[in-house]
Design a protein around this motif. Sequence first.
Motif, short mmCIF file in Angstrom:
data_model
loop_
_atom_site.label_atom_id
_atom_site.label_comp_id
_atom_site.label_asym_id
_atom_site.label_seq_id
_atom_site.Cartn_x
_atom_site.Cartn_y
_atom_site.Cartn_z
N TYR A 48 1.01 -1.22 0.05
CA TYR A 48 -0.34 0.12 -0.38
C TYR A 48 0.91 1.43 -0.21
O TYR A 48 2.09 1.44 0.58
CB TYR A 48 -0.65 0.25 1.28
CG TYR A 48 -1.49 -0.95 1.85
CD1 TYR A 48 -3.04 -0.76 1.62
CD2 TYR A 48 -1.62 -1.85 1.20
CE1 TYR A 48 -4.39 -1.76 1.55
CE2 TYR A 48 -2.87 -3.21 1.79
CZ TYR A 48 -3.91 -3.20 1.73
OH TYR A 48 -4.92 -3.74 1.87
N LEU A 64 0.88 4.95 1.36
CA LEU A 64 0.59 6.29 2.08
C LEU A 64 0.35 7.42 0.99
O LEU A 64 -0.32 8.38 1.53
CB LEU A 64 0.48 6.03 3.29
CG LEU A 64 0.12 5.00 4.06
CD1 LEU A 64 0.31 3.60 3.48
CD2 LEU A 64 0.10 5.30 5.64
N LYS A 102 -7.64 6.44 3.35
CA LYS A 102 -7.33 6.24 4.84
C LYS A 102 -7.72 7.09 5.85
O LYS A 102 -8.53 8.53 5.08
CB LYS A 102 -5.88 6.28 5.13
CG LYS A 102 -4.93 8.32 4.48
CD LYS A 102 -3.49 8.05 4.36
CE LYS A 102 -3.33 8.85 4.17
NZ LYS A 102 -1.62 9.32 4.86
N ASP A 103 -8.04 7.38 6.64
CA ASP A 103 -8.29 7.82 7.35
C ASP A 103 -10.15 8.38 7.69
O ASP A 103 -10.21 9.23 7.66
CB ASP A 103 -7.73 9.32 7.76
CG ASP A 103 -7.26 9.15 8.15
OD1 ASP A 103 -5.91 8.20 9.26
OD2 ASP A 103 -5.53 10.01 8.03
N CYS A 160 -10.34 4.40 10.59
CA CYS A 160 -10.07 2.26 9.65
C CYS A 160 -9.15 3.20 8.94
O CYS A 160 -9.17 4.36 7.60
CB CYS A 160 -10.85 2.29 9.53
SG CYS A 160 -11.90 1.69 10.51
N LEU A 161 -8.51 2.75 8.24
CA LEU A 161 -7.68 1.84 6.92
C LEU A 161 -8.53 0.99 5.56
O LEU A 161 -8.69 0.14 6.92
CB LEU A 161 -6.76 2.24 6.57
CG LEU A 161 -5.84 1.88 5.18
CD1 LEU A 161 -4.54 2.67 4.99
CD2 LEU A 161 -6.17 0.63 4.41
N SER A 215 -9.55 -0.56 2.08
CA SER A 215 -8.99 -1.35 0.81
C SER A 215 -10.38 -2.09 -0.10
O SER A 215 -10.44 -2.66 0.87
CB SER A 215 -7.17 -2.35 1.11
OG SER A 215 -7.56 -2.75 1.35
#
Length: 361
Positions: A102, A104, A174-175, A183-184, A186
């Motif tokens: 991932y 970020l 994210k966030d 949470c993140l 996906s």
Amino acid sequence: MEKKTPLYDCHVAYGGTIVPFAGYLLPVQYPAGIIAEHTAVRTAAGLFDVSHMGEVVFSGKDALNNLNYILTNDFTSLADGRVRYSVMCNEEGGCVDDLIVYRLDEETYWVVVNAANREKDVAWMKAHTFGDVSVRDISDDVAQLAIQGPRAGEIMRRLVPESSLPGRYYSFLKDVMIGGMKCLISQTGYTGEEGYEIYLSNEDAPRMWNLLLETGKDDGLIPCGLGARDTLRLEAAMPLYGHEMDDNISPLETGLHFGVKMGKDDFVGRKALVERGEPEIKRIGLRITGRGIAREHQDVYAGGKRIGQTTSGTHAPFLKYPIAMALVDMDAAEIGSQVEIDVRGRRVAAEVVALPFYKRN
């Protein structure tokens, strides 16, 4: 002694059958059973605890260069909020593990590794880093839940607006706040269905588990264990470390060419892969047409000659017939070929079929 994930008490409360797996105590199934759980994911939705998976953070100015050297894929073009699959090879070209990355931001990447390989993987990564990079194992501080199935999106949209969900496969946000929990999220999974994986703090995990199950109960969402996770990934022909790959099998031999960028200047194992030349074995799919169910490590024959060995096998709950994957001689088994599998001393007929066995519409 096995560890417990933050959701252990939830599994016990829901009647999960607890077994040791990859150093953790996890549910292999719930009272509904593996077939019902598998079917729920294919037709509605299922919820999995995957908190045993490992999370490793690469950070620093040289994080990208390190990933490109340690892993087989190329992450140069990976954008913020996107995810990419890769293999991590040893110097002989075998597989240390397969994983997903991932991005970020420009200097921060999450690498999610298989639970059973976590300590080995982290040690391998740290032994091969260089320059300005930090490698931190944050696995013990992160819980992970997976909601999978055709109704997963509907359930999630009851909890967050559409804009708070990643809009394409292998992307993340994210966030994201769900019920006051950061949470993140996906759009990833290991079942062959659409769905989401949710990363959050250990403290919030039980509340998130119960919130998701309550929100999705009218849509058929049920908790699912390790058994259904394995049958689902096998129907979708997703490889599993220790079965379709290991320290001796190369990613090219097991059909993972898409995750190996030989055009890169260098990566660990590249020289060995070049020296190995064109693969002499390949991963195939088998539909069992005789009476029996194949498991792993069973010999496969064509025309009386041993051509390879099964790597995984089961009765496919949704397809309703037995299937297996195998590694066999490259020129031995084309699609449609008739073969036999030695199942406990008895030859069982099978047909070579295209992978994946199951693909969602």
